[in-house]
Enzyme design. Structure first.
Site, PDB file in Angstrom:
ATOM      1  N   CYS A 176       0.814  -1.226   0.000  1.00 44.13           N
ATOM      2  CA  CYS A 176       0.000   0.000   0.000  1.00 44.13           C
ATOM      3  C   CYS A 176       0.846   1.274   0.000  1.00 44.13           C
ATOM      4  O   CYS A 176       0.319   2.365  -0.223  1.00 44.13           O
ATOM      5  CB  CYS A 176      -0.954  -0.006   1.185  1.00 44.13           C
ATOM      6  SG  CYS A 176      -1.890  -1.528   1.300  1.00 44.13           S
ATOM      7  N   HIS A 200      -3.353   6.780   2.741  1.00 42.34           N
ATOM      8  CA  HIS A 200      -3.827   5.503   2.212  1.00 42.34           C
ATOM      9  C   HIS A 200      -5.230   5.228   2.778  1.00 42.34           C
ATOM     10  O   HIS A 200      -5.461   5.373   3.973  1.00 42.34           O
ATOM     11  CB  HIS A 200      -2.838   4.405   2.626  1.00 42.34           C
ATOM     12  CG  HIS A 200      -3.311   3.033   2.342  1.00 42.34           C
ATOM     13  ND1 HIS A 200      -3.901   2.683   1.150  1.00 42.34           N
ATOM     14  CD2 HIS A 200      -3.311   1.902   3.101  1.00 42.34           C
ATOM     15  CE1 HIS A 200      -4.231   1.412   1.192  1.00 42.34           C
ATOM     16  NE2 HIS A 200      -3.886   0.916   2.366  1.00 42.34           N
ATOM     17  N   ASN A 230     -10.213  -0.480   0.185  1.00 41.42           N
ATOM     18  CA  ASN A 230      -8.750  -0.350   0.203  1.00 41.42           C
ATOM     19  C   ASN A 230      -8.203  -0.908  -1.113  1.00 41.42           C
ATOM     20  O   ASN A 230      -8.313  -2.109  -1.365  1.00 41.42           O
ATOM     21  CB  ASN A 230      -8.236  -1.139   1.412  1.00 41.42           C
ATOM     22  CG  ASN A 230      -6.732  -1.156   1.517  1.00 41.42           C
ATOM     23  OD1 ASN A 230      -6.023  -0.837   0.568  1.00 41.42           O
ATOM     24  ND2 ASN A 230      -6.234  -1.563   2.670  1.00 41.42           N
TER      25      ASN A 230
HETATM   26  O1  UT7 Z   1      -3.796  -1.802   3.401  1.00 37.81           O
HETATM   27  C1  UT7 Z   1      -3.163  -2.495   4.398  1.00 37.81           C
HETATM   28  C2  UT7 Z   1      -3.464  -1.875   5.639  1.00 37.81           C
HETATM   29  N1  UT7 Z   1      -4.603  -2.515   6.245  1.00 37.81           N
HETATM   30  C3  UT7 Z   1      -5.233  -1.888   7.199  1.00 37.81           C
HETATM   31  O2  UT7 Z   1      -4.930  -0.770   7.491  1.00 37.81           O
HETATM   32  C4  UT7 Z   1      -6.294  -2.616   7.992  1.00 37.81           C
HETATM   33  C5  UT7 Z   1      -6.212  -2.175   9.420  1.00 37.81           C
HETATM   34  N2  UT7 Z   1      -7.168  -2.829  10.270  1.00 37.81           N
HETATM   35  C6  UT7 Z   1      -8.483  -2.500  10.273  1.00 37.81           C
HETATM   36  O3  UT7 Z   1      -8.927  -1.673   9.488  1.00 37.81           O
HETATM   37  C7  UT7 Z   1      -9.358  -3.131  11.318  1.00 37.81           C
HETATM   38  O4  UT7 Z   1      -8.548  -3.842  12.224  1.00 37.81           O
HETATM   39  C8  UT7 Z   1     -10.433  -4.090  10.740  1.00 37.81           C
HETATM   40  C9  UT7 Z   1     -11.487  -3.273  10.019  1.00 37.81           C
HETATM   41  C10 UT7 Z   1      -9.809  -5.106   9.811  1.00 37.81           C
HETATM   42  C11 UT7 Z   1     -11.121  -4.836  11.869  1.00 37.81           C
HETATM   43  O5  UT7 Z   1     -11.702  -3.919  12.780  1.00 37.81           O
HETATM   44  P1  UT7 Z   1     -11.460  -4.059  14.346  1.00 37.81           P
HETATM   45  O6  UT7 Z   1     -12.225  -3.009  14.986  1.00 37.81           O
HETATM   46  O7  UT7 Z   1      -9.970  -4.103  14.567  1.00 37.81           O
HETATM   47  O8  UT7 Z   1     -12.131  -5.442  14.657  1.00 37.81           O
HETATM   48  P2  UT7 Z   1     -11.466  -6.764  15.256  1.00 37.81           P
HETATM   49  O9  UT7 Z   1     -10.592  -7.430  14.265  1.00 37.81           O
HETATM   50  O10 UT7 Z   1     -10.882  -6.436  16.605  1.00 37.81           O
HETATM   51  O11 UT7 Z   1     -12.746  -7.654  15.482  1.00 37.81           O
HETATM   52  C12 UT7 Z   1     -13.798  -7.264  16.386  1.00 37.81           C
HETATM   53  C13 UT7 Z   1     -14.957  -8.232  16.225  1.00 37.81           C
HETATM   54  C14 UT7 Z   1     -14.512  -9.693  16.251  1.00 37.81           C
HETATM   55  O12 UT7 Z   1     -15.541 -10.422  16.891  1.00 37.81           O
HETATM   56  P3  UT7 Z   1     -15.397 -10.839  18.436  1.00 37.81           P
HETATM   57  O13 UT7 Z   1     -14.138 -11.671  18.494  1.00 37.81           O
HETATM   58  O14 UT7 Z   1     -15.287  -9.556  19.185  1.00 37.81           O
HETATM   59  O15 UT7 Z   1     -16.641 -11.591  18.664  1.00 37.81           O
HETATM   60  C15 UT7 Z   1     -14.490 -10.082  14.790  1.00 37.81           C
HETATM   61  O16 UT7 Z   1     -14.702 -11.450  14.602  1.00 37.81           O
HETATM   62  O17 UT7 Z   1     -15.565  -8.034  14.946  1.00 37.81           O
HETATM   63  C16 UT7 Z   1     -15.628  -9.272  14.257  1.00 37.81           C
HETATM   64  N3  UT7 Z   1     -15.519  -9.015  12.822  1.00 37.81           N
HETATM   65  C17 UT7 Z   1     -16.592  -8.761  12.053  1.00 37.81           C
HETATM   66  N4  UT7 Z   1     -17.895  -8.665  12.329  1.00 37.81           N
HETATM   67  C18 UT7 Z   1     -18.738  -8.392  11.326  1.00 37.81           C
HETATM   68  C19 UT7 Z   1     -14.407  -8.966  12.056  1.00 37.81           C
HETATM   69  N5  UT7 Z   1     -14.732  -8.698  10.776  1.00 37.81           N
HETATM   70  C20 UT7 Z   1     -16.083  -8.566  10.753  1.00 37.81           C
HETATM   71  C21 UT7 Z   1     -17.008  -8.288   9.742  1.00 37.81           C
HETATM   72  N6  UT7 Z   1     -18.309  -8.192  10.062  1.00 37.81           N
HETATM   73  N7  UT7 Z   1     -16.623  -8.076   8.470  1.00 37.81           N
END
Ligand code: UT7
Length: 316
Positions: A117, A243, A273
Site C-alpha cells: 500500500c 492511504h 482499500n
Molecule cells: O492496506 C493495508 C493496511 N490494512 C489496514 O490498514 C487494515 C487495518 N485494520 C483494520 O482496518 C481493522 O482492524 C479491521 C477493520 C480489519 C477490523 O476492525 P477491528 O475493529 O480491529 O475489529 P477486530 O478485528 O478487533 O474484530 C472485532 C470483532 C470480532 O468479533 P469478536 O471476536 O469480538 O466476537 C471479529 O470477529 O468483529 C468481528 N468481525 C466482524 N464482524 C462483522 C471482524 N470482521 C467482521 C465483519 N463483520 N466483516
C-alpha cells in the site's frame, strides 16, 4: 551547502475502477457481516471488483487518462513504473505490458514495484531518482491492483476491506517545487501476507488489529518527520492524502496531529482499500474536482504490508 535538487510537479492524473460495484449488503450474503458493521468500523460502503479485466486493463485506463490530460509527447517520458502487489504475471511486469499497450518509447526503464500500500509513493520517489539521472523530464507513475483475485471470500476480516482500481500520474522534474519524502520498511511476515508458494492459493491474510495499531502509530511519525525535514508547519499543509484503508485510522491521525478532519481526503466509501492504487486514485479525484491550486502543499502517506511506510510532501 548542498544544492537543492529539483522536486516533482504532478502534471496530470487519471484513475479507473471496474464497473462492477459490490456493496456491503452484497457481502452480507456471502459472509457473516453487515453494512452497519463495515461502515462503522471502516467507512467503506462499496468497492469495485473486476469481471474479466486484468491489472493491465485497469492500469491502461488510468495511465491513458493521465497522459492525455498532460498533453506531453510520450517520447519525453523517462520512466514507466507500476506499483502493485497483484500483477497479472510474475513476468512480464504490468509496466512493460503497459508500455506496449500505450506505445511508449523503449528507451526508458519500465518495471513494477512492490511496496504494497506504500507502493505509489515508493514509485514516485524512485521515478524522481531516475529522472535526476536522465535527460528526460517526465515519468509515468501508476498504482494498479486487482485484489479481488487474491481475496478469501470466506474470511470476513479481509474480504470486506479491499477493492480493485488504478490511479496514475504524469510527473515532471521541477526546479523550485518542494519535494520531501520519508520511506521505511520493517520485515514482517505475520501482519499482512499473500503467499505465492507452490500449491498454496494466493490469498491475503491479515492481522487487522495489529496493522491498525501499526498504522495509527506510524502515519503521524511519518508526517512529523516530513514536516521537520521540510521546515513546514502542519497548519501550512492544504491537504493530507492518506492511504484509504480505514476511516478510523485517518480520524485518529487527524486527532493526533490536531488537524481538521476536512483537510484529510477520504474516498474509501467508494473503493475500499485499493492498496497501491489508493493514493493516486485519491489524487486524481481531487484533481478532477479542482481541489488543487498551484503552490498548494499536499502531504501523502501510505502504509501497509512489508511492513512499509512512505510519505511525500508535494507542492502542486
Ligand atoms: O492496506 C493495508 C493496511 N490494512 C489496514 O490498514 C487494515 C487495518 N485494520 C483494520 O482496518 C481493522 O482492524 C479491521 C477493520 C480489519 C477490523 O476492525 P477491528 O475493529 O480491529 O475489529 P477486530 O478485528 O478487533 O474484530 C472485532 C470483532 C470480532 O468479533 P469478536 O471476536 O469480538 O466476537 C471479529 O470477529 O468483529 C468481528 N468481525 C466482524 N464482524 C462483522 C471482524 N470482521 C467482521 C465483519 N463483520 N466483516
Amino acid at each position: 551547502m548542498q544544492p537543492t535538487l529539483p522536486g516533482i510537479h504532478i502534471v496530470a492524473t487519471g484513475h479507473y475502477a471496474p464497473e462492477k460495484v459490490i456493496t456491503n449488503d452484497d457481502l452480507s450474503h456471502i459472509v457473516d457481516t453487515s453494512d452497519e458493521w463495515i461502515k462503522k468500523r471502516t467507512g467503506i460502503e462499496r468497492r469495485h471488483f473486476s469481471e474479466g479485466e486484468k491489472n493491465l486493463d485497469l492500469a491502461v485506463h488510468a495511465a491513458r487518462q493521465a497522459i492525455e490530460q498532460s498533453g506531453i509527447d510520450i517520447n519525453e517520458l523517462g520512466a514507466c513504473i507500476v506499483a502493485t502487489f497483484s500483477p497479472d504475471y510474475f513476468v512480464p511486469s504490468v509496466a512493460c505490458l503497459l508500455q506496449r499497450e500505450l506505445g511508449l518509447p523503449e528507451e526508458m526503464p519500465s518495471f513494477d514495484m512492490n511496496a504494497a500500500c506504500s507502493g505509489f509513493l515508493y514509485a514516485l520517489h524512485t521515478a524522481r531518482g531516475i529522472l535526476l539521472q536522465s535527460e528526460k523530464r517526465y515519468a509515468l507513475v501508476v498504482g494498479s491492483e486487482i485484489i479481488s483475485k487474491v481475496l478469501d471470500m470466506e474470511d470476513r476480516g479481509t474480504c470486506i476491506l479491499f477493492g480493485d482500481g488504478a490511479g496514475a500520474a504524469v510527473i515532471e522534474l521541477a526546479e523550485g517545487k518542494q519535494y520531501v519524502s520519508y520511506l521505511g520498511a520493517r520485515g514482517d511476515d505475520t501482519s499482512i501476507v499473500c503467499p505465492n508458494a507452490d500449491g498454496v492459493r494466493h490469498i491475503v491474510h491479515m492481522d487487522g488489529s495489529s496493522v491498525f495499531r501499526f498504522a495509527v502509530g506510524t502515519v503521524p511519525v511519518c508526517v512529523n518527520k516530513i514536516l521537520e525535514k521540510a521546515g513546514v508547519d502542519k497548519d501550512e499543509i492544504d491537504y493530507y492524502v492518506c492511504h484509504q484503508a480505514n476511516k478510523r485510522i485517518i480520524e485518529s491521525v487527524a486527532a493526533k496531529l490536531e488537524q481538521p478532519i476536512e483537510k484529510f481526503y477520504m474516498n474509501m466509501q467508494e473503493y475500499g482499500n485499493t492498496s497501491a492504487a489508493s493514493v493516486p486514485i485519491a489524487l486524481s479525484e481531487m484533481n478532477q474536482a479542482g481541489l488543487f491550486k498551484p503552490g498548494m502543499k499536499v502531504l501523502c502517506v501510505g502504509f501497509g504490508a512489508g511492513l512499509t511506510w512512505a510519505g511525500a510532501l508535494i507542492e502542486w
